[in-house]
Design a protein around this motif. Sequence first.
Motif, PDB file in Angstrom:
ATOM      1  N   GLY A 127       0.822  -1.206   0.000  1.00 16.15           N
ATOM      2  CA  GLY A 127       0.000   0.000   0.000  1.00 16.15           C
ATOM      3  C   GLY A 127       0.853   1.252   0.000  1.00 16.15           C
ATOM      4  N   ARG A 128       0.251   2.364   0.370  1.00 17.37           N
ATOM      5  CA  ARG A 128       0.944   3.653   0.344  1.00 17.37           C
ATOM      6  C   ARG A 128       1.416   4.099   1.722  1.00 17.37           C
ATOM      7  NH1 ARG A 128       2.443   5.261  -4.499  1.00 17.37           N
ATOM      8  NH2 ARG A 128       2.470   7.400  -3.714  1.00 17.37           N
ATOM      9  N   GLN A 129       0.965   3.446   2.776  1.00 16.06           N
ATOM     10  CA  GLN A 129       1.211   3.933   4.123  1.00 16.06           C
ATOM     11  C   GLN A 129       2.536   3.420   4.684  1.00 16.06           C
ATOM     12  OE1 GLN A 129      -0.951   1.537   3.179  1.00 16.06           O
ATOM     13  NE2 GLN A 129      -1.907   0.542   4.939  1.00 16.06           N
ATOM     14  N   ALA A 130       2.913   3.993   5.835  1.00 10.72           N
ATOM     15  CA  ALA A 130       4.066   3.495   6.581  1.00 10.72           C
ATOM     16  C   ALA A 130       3.801   2.048   6.996  1.00 10.72           C
ATOM     17  CB  ALA A 130       4.316   4.373   7.804  1.00 10.72           C
ATOM     18  N   THR A 131       4.874   1.251   7.079  1.00  7.20           N
ATOM     19  CA  THR A 131       4.733  -0.191   7.325  1.00  7.20           C
ATOM     20  C   THR A 131       5.941  -0.716   8.085  1.00  7.20           C
ATOM     21  OG1 THR A 131       3.477  -0.473   5.267  1.00  7.20           O
ATOM     22  CG2 THR A 131       4.482  -2.445   6.198  1.00  7.20           C
ATOM     23  N   GLY A 132       5.701  -1.711   8.937  1.00  2.00           N
ATOM     24  CA  GLY A 132       6.776  -2.432   9.599  1.00  2.00           C
ATOM     25  C   GLY A 132       6.614  -3.921   9.372  1.00  2.00           C
ATOM     26  N   GLU A 191      11.420  -1.165   8.397  1.00  2.48           N
ATOM     27  CA  GLU A 191      10.379  -0.142   8.489  1.00  2.48           C
ATOM     28  C   GLU A 191      10.500   0.840   7.330  1.00  2.48           C
ATOM     29  OE1 GLU A 191       9.124   1.583  12.499  1.00  2.48           O
ATOM     30  OE2 GLU A 191      10.410   3.168  11.683  1.00  2.48           O
ATOM     31  N   ILE A 192       9.379   1.153   6.695  1.00  6.87           N
ATOM     32  CA  ILE A 192       9.344   2.141   5.626  1.00  6.87           C
ATOM     33  C   ILE A 192       8.326   3.216   5.974  1.00  6.87           C
ATOM     34  CG2 ILE A 192      10.086   0.536   3.826  1.00  6.87           C
ATOM     35  CD1 ILE A 192       7.170   0.228   2.990  1.00  6.87           C
ATOM     36  N   GLU A 193       8.540   4.417   5.446  1.00 15.01           N
ATOM     37  CA  GLU A 193       7.631   5.522   5.712  1.00 15.01           C
ATOM     38  C   GLU A 193       6.459   5.547   4.742  1.00 15.01           C
ATOM     39  OE1 GLU A 193       7.468   7.767   8.235  1.00 15.01           O
ATOM     40  OE2 GLU A 193       9.018   6.504   9.113  1.00 15.01           O
ATOM     41  N   GLU A 194       6.646   4.962   3.566  1.00 14.90           N
ATOM     42  CA  GLU A 194       5.575   4.895   2.587  1.00 14.90           C
ATOM     43  C   GLU A 194       5.822   3.715   1.654  1.00 14.90           C
ATOM     44  OE1 GLU A 194       5.498   8.271   0.026  1.00 14.90           O
ATOM     45  OE2 GLU A 194       7.653   8.227  -0.362  1.00 14.90           O
TER      46      GLU A 194
END
Length: 290
Positions: free
Chosen positions: A72-77, A146-149
Amino acid sequence: MPYLLRHTVLPLVAVLAITGCNATSAPIEKSSSATETRYEMVLKSEVNWEHLNPARGDKSPSAGTLWGDRNGRQATGYLLKPTDGFSSPPHIHNVSYRGVVISGLIHNDDPDAAKMWMPAGSFWTQPKGEVHVTAAKGDNTLAYIEIEEGPYLVWPAIQAFDNGERPVNVDQSNIVWLDGSTINWLPHNDSENKLEIAYLWGEPNGDQHYGALIKLPAGFNGKLVSEGESLRAIVIKGQPEYQSPDQQQSNNLTPGSYFGADGSSEHKISSNSTTETILYLRTNKMLRIE
């Protein structure tokens, strides 16, 4: 912002200087009610594993989402689980990411760089667009990414570009831990078994997200209070007992397990009598230990 060289394992104090962390800021007053809070928890045993790079099939490391959505487009861990001896081809990503080693050894660097194996508790960042290889050593290697987007994609090295960021590798031996003598919201304890925190990225005195490691000593029994819009917490070391206000009993969290909340929140945590607990925390307000 000064550039950070890839081939040096940096002391965390250098990262603190770059991010400008104000480690002694006071907690911010609670702004939302507990009824607005949504809690969540994912045990490592419940993680749904899939190929990180589906195009490579079984040659790809496994990945298991803890929160968010990699597609998706959101932050993710998510958790990264490579096999012993894994080594990726040179490649780039379309987004930058951060990583914390949970177990085993991870190498992440330029394709021609000598191997610098990062053990459990180490931290690294990988800028988008930069060519690199990732390798693993150990039968039970595991890392938190972890990514921010999103979405998180793998692209060939020929598409490399420079986005202005520079990577950071911080061996666990260079993590700078701060205690109650420096951080005014941590209980001050002169003994060896004390609460400590290490800021990894971002600024904890603002409204933007930041990341930190927090160390709870063996025998700790207390409460983690977050005033932020969200809290994401991943167990890096130890097997703490955890309970949120919407749970009737506590749960044992092994390394790689996750708990979090949207809205201001309270989390009961206890370490066993012989093993300390280390958590990676992501939030956007100051924390409190009770």
